[in-house]
Design a protein around this motif. Structure first.
Motif, short mmCIF file in Angstrom:
data_model
loop_
_atom_site.label_atom_id
_atom_site.label_comp_id
_atom_site.label_asym_id
_atom_site.label_seq_id
_atom_site.Cartn_x
_atom_site.Cartn_y
_atom_site.Cartn_z
N MET A 88 0.82 -1.22 0.00
CA MET A 88 0.00 0.00 0.00
C MET A 88 0.86 1.27 0.00
N ALA A 89 1.87 1.35 0.88
CA ALA A 89 2.65 2.59 1.02
C ALA A 89 3.41 2.90 -0.27
N GLY A 90 4.12 1.90 -0.81
CA GLY A 90 4.93 2.12 -2.00
C GLY A 90 4.08 2.42 -3.23
N ARG A 127 9.50 -4.45 -6.31
CA ARG A 127 8.88 -5.27 -5.27
C ARG A 127 9.54 -6.62 -5.31
N LYS A 128 10.11 -7.04 -4.17
CA LYS A 128 10.84 -8.31 -4.20
C LYS A 128 9.91 -9.51 -4.08
N GLY A 129 8.79 -9.33 -3.37
CA GLY A 129 7.90 -10.48 -3.18
C GLY A 129 6.53 -10.00 -2.77
N GLN A 130 5.83 -10.82 -2.01
CA GLN A 130 4.47 -10.46 -1.62
C GLN A 130 4.51 -9.45 -0.47
N SER A 131 3.41 -8.71 -0.32
CA SER A 131 3.37 -7.68 0.72
C SER A 131 2.27 -8.00 1.73
N ALA A 132 2.40 -7.40 2.92
CA ALA A 132 1.35 -7.57 3.94
C ALA A 132 0.01 -7.06 3.40
N THR A 133 0.08 -6.08 2.49
CA THR A 133 -1.15 -5.53 1.91
C THR A 133 -2.01 -6.62 1.30
N ALA A 134 -1.39 -7.57 0.63
CA ALA A 134 -2.14 -8.65 -0.03
C ALA A 134 -2.68 -9.66 0.99
N SER A 186 -3.85 -8.66 3.96
CA SER A 186 -4.81 -7.96 4.82
C SER A 186 -6.24 -8.35 4.45
N SER A 187 -7.18 -7.93 5.29
CA SER A 187 -8.59 -8.25 5.00
C SER A 187 -9.10 -7.47 3.80
N GLY A 188 -8.33 -6.45 3.37
CA GLY A 188 -8.76 -5.64 2.22
C GLY A 188 -9.64 -4.47 2.62
N ALA A 189 -9.89 -4.31 3.94
CA ALA A 189 -10.61 -3.12 4.43
C ALA A 189 -9.54 -2.16 4.97
N ILE A 190 -9.76 -0.87 4.76
CA ILE A 190 -8.70 0.09 5.13
C ILE A 190 -9.01 0.73 6.49
N ASP A 191 -8.22 0.31 7.49
CA ASP A 191 -8.38 0.87 8.83
C ASP A 191 -7.60 2.17 8.91
N VAL A 192 -8.21 3.21 9.47
CA VAL A 192 -7.45 4.43 9.76
C VAL A 192 -7.10 4.42 11.25
N THR A 225 -17.58 -7.96 14.84
CA THR A 225 -17.49 -6.82 13.93
C THR A 225 -16.21 -6.07 14.23
N LYS A 226 -15.75 -5.28 13.25
CA LYS A 226 -14.54 -4.50 13.53
C LYS A 226 -14.68 -3.10 12.96
N PRO A 227 -14.19 -2.09 13.71
CA PRO A 227 -14.29 -0.72 13.21
C PRO A 227 -13.26 -0.47 12.12
N GLU A 258 14.86 -7.15 -5.96
CA GLU A 258 15.15 -6.78 -4.58
C GLU A 258 16.25 -5.72 -4.55
N ALA A 259 16.05 -4.67 -3.76
CA ALA A 259 17.11 -3.68 -3.58
C ALA A 259 18.16 -4.32 -2.67
N THR A 260 19.34 -4.53 -3.19
CA THR A 260 20.34 -5.27 -2.42
C THR A 260 21.52 -4.42 -1.97
N GLY A 271 4.99 3.74 5.55
CA GLY A 271 4.33 2.46 5.79
C GLY A 271 4.85 1.72 7.01
N ALA A 272 4.72 0.40 6.96
CA ALA A 272 4.99 -0.43 8.13
C ALA A 272 6.45 -0.42 8.56
N VAL A 273 7.35 0.08 7.72
CA VAL A 273 8.76 0.16 8.11
C VAL A 273 8.96 1.22 9.21
N GLY A 289 -3.39 -0.17 10.24
CA GLY A 289 -2.32 -0.61 9.33
C GLY A 289 -2.32 0.04 7.96
N LEU A 290 -3.39 -0.18 7.18
CA LEU A 290 -3.38 0.35 5.82
C LEU A 290 -3.55 1.86 5.82
N GLY A 291 -4.17 2.40 6.88
CA GLY A 291 -4.32 3.85 6.99
C GLY A 291 -2.97 4.54 7.14
#
Ligand SMILES: Cc1cc2nc3c(=O)[nH]c(=O)nc-3n(C[C@H](O)[C@H](O)[C@H](O)COP(=O)(O)OP(=O)(O)OC[C@H]3O[C@@H](n4cnc5c(N)ncnc54)[C@H](O)[C@@H]3O)c2cc1C
Length: 457
Positions: A14-16, A34-41, A43-49, A136-138, A304-306, A420-422, A434-436
């Motif tokens: 999401m961030a990149g 992008r070296k591989g899969q991301s946490a974004t994929a 996730s539940s796909g709902a965007i929490d702020v 349920t989740k907000p 991958e950035a090496t 992002g998450a870094v 997270g995604l927010g």
């Protein structure tokens, strides 16, 4: 092989992808790796702020209210960095934080419209979608397929949870029981909840069915009609007005499939929020990649950035390696959006935590050095606790322009921005942010990088 560009984005979650899209839309030549899969994929796909304050049990009603509370409690939270650059008085800072978060939410909704992951919801109030556990989740924005209509408002609503034979990731009877208990405690509709199991056989087998097989199968012509035929009997039996599915309604055509099912059954159909592997998370990832390439950004998958070259206080280039080649990419500015432990931006071993591309110095959630502390000291013995796992708050400390800083508090390079998450200083799993955070910091880091490039031009 050597390349030259305006901006390099390292990381394709999401961030990149937001940072890259903003830059490409501003006319910058932008390359994202992008070296591989991301946490974004995942996730539940709902965007929490912001859904909860740490240790609080009551959800936050509106993201704006949550941002105010966070700014007082956690002044170094990444959301607060959004307000820093014009730090005058508190009201002005808050205006920036709220304004920039709202802008990101609006931008995201507008850009994902017409993609395979269109969003709904707004900044004014959190929504409360139902999960596969029946809780349920907000959250701020949901995919349109997750909208449960008026199930909690209509006095005569009856909800049917639908399980799929051979699909072990969702137990409709447990979800129905939990959900009904919650609704009875809240003294609100629906007063009747049922569950059933239907058969969908992607490869002609009713066992070991995975979410990706189901989603792909339901995208095929005729599958929805078959599903509707089976459903009608169960709907009639309990008089269901609403039907809840696990999140597998399609990879490409989920919204169309939901609408078709609604038309054929005369009910409101929706997807529940699920756990990895998450089809809505994958839809979100793909939709973000689509808007980035549509804006003119170039994506290097599996790269991958090496290593890197830094001259004085400027980052000059990075090397992107794939199994077959190495590319040196020179750029005017860089965005580091490599995520945390799942994305791979932060890693740990018996010597402590480290940032994986530039060897920057990670800090704890309290902004103490995390370099020499072994990861096991940052994990709580309770897997689920109101304060979460402290290791989730570790990451990079940044300056007001989202540039990573060294131990002395000065930026590591004038032209490196992080998002992002870094980043350190927030715990997405307890806050539901997270995604927010990824979206807003990606948006702001890109704006700062664009400004920097203009300044030095
Ligand atoms: C199971 C789970 C469920 C979640 N559910 C939700 C939810 O429902 N709602 C919500 O808001 N948040 C949720 N989150 C949190 C959210 O997914 C993350 O906070 C968010 O995706 C982080 O985005 P990011 O772009 O910072 O990192 P990531 O999405 O992890 O992306 C990092 C990217 O960097 C790449 N990368 C790393 N190192 C390199 C390198 N050296 N070179 C090139 N590329 C590199 C990775 O391949 C990846 O593409 C969930 C997280 C998990 C794990």
């Amino acid at each position: 092989m050597d390349l030259e560009t305006d901006l390099v984005v390292i990381g394709g979650g999401m961030a990149g992808l937001i940072a890259g899209t903003i830059a490409a839309e501003a006319g910058l030549d932008t390359i994202l790796l992008r070296k591989g899969q991301s946490a974004t994929a995942y996730s539940s796909g709902a965007i929490d702020v912001i859904g909860y304050l740490p240790e609080a049990s009551e959800p936050i009603i509106s993201p704006e209210e949550g941002l105010f509370a966070l700014s007082r409690l956690y002044p170094l939270h990444p959301y607060n960095v959004l307000g820093y650059d014009k730090r005058i008085e508190f009201e002005k800072v808050m205006e920036n934080i709220v304004g920039r978060t709202k802008d990101t939410v609006t931008w995201l909704k507008a850009h994902l419209d017409g993609t395979i992951a269109p969003l709904m919801g707004d900044f004014e109030s959190n929504m409360h979608p139902i999960t596969i556990l029946g809780t349920t989740k907000p959250t701020c924005l949901i995919q349109k397929t997750m909208h449960n209509g008026d199930v909690q408002d209509r006095e005569d609503s009856v909800l049917l949870f639908v399980g799929i034979m051979g699909y072990a990731d969702f137990n409709p009877s447990t979800a129905a029981k939990t959900y009904l208990e919650d609704r009875m405690a809240a003294a609100g509709p629906p007063r009747k909840v049922g569950h059933c199991i239907i058969q969908v056989m992607p490869f002609g087998k009713p066992y070991n069915v995975s979410s990706i097989e189901l989603a792909r199968h339901l995208d095929h012509e005729g599958s929805i009609e078959n599903l509707a035929e089976q459903l009608k009997e169960h709907i009639e039996q309990i008089g269901a007005t609403h039907v809840a599915f696990p999140p597998v309604l399609g990879l490409q055509d989920a919204l169309k499939n939901k609408e078709k099912l609604e038309e054929l059954t005369g009910t409101t159909v929706f997807e529940l929020l699920g756990f990895p592997p998450s089809i809505p998370g994958q839809r979100l990832q793909r939709a973000l990649e689509t808007i980035f390439t549509k804006a003119g950004g170039k994506m290097l998958l599996g790269h991958e950035a090496t290593s890197y070259l830094k001259v004085d206080d400027n980052l000059k280039s990075i090397t992107a390696a794939s199994p077959r080649r190495e590319i040196k990419i020179d750029a005017k500015a860089f965005v580091l959006a490599t995520g945390k432990y799942i994305g791979g931006g932060i890693a740990g071993d018996e010597t402590g935590l480290r940032e994986t591309v530039f060897d920057l110095k990670p800090v704890t959630g309290d902004y103490h050095s995390a370099m020499e502390i072994v990861p096991s000291r940052f994990t709580s013995r309770l897997s689920i606790s109101p304060t979460g796992q402290p290791i989730q708050s570790c990451g990079l400390s940044v300056d007001p322009r989202f540039r990573p800083v060294d131990e002395d508090g000065l930026e590591w390079a004038k032209n490196l921005f992080a998002a992002g998450a870094v980043l350190a200083g927030y715990n997405y799993s307890v806050e539901k942010s997270g995604l927010g955070v990824a979206a807003t910091s990606g948006y702001s880091a890109a704006k700062n990088a664009i400004e920097f490039i203009k300044e030095v031009a």
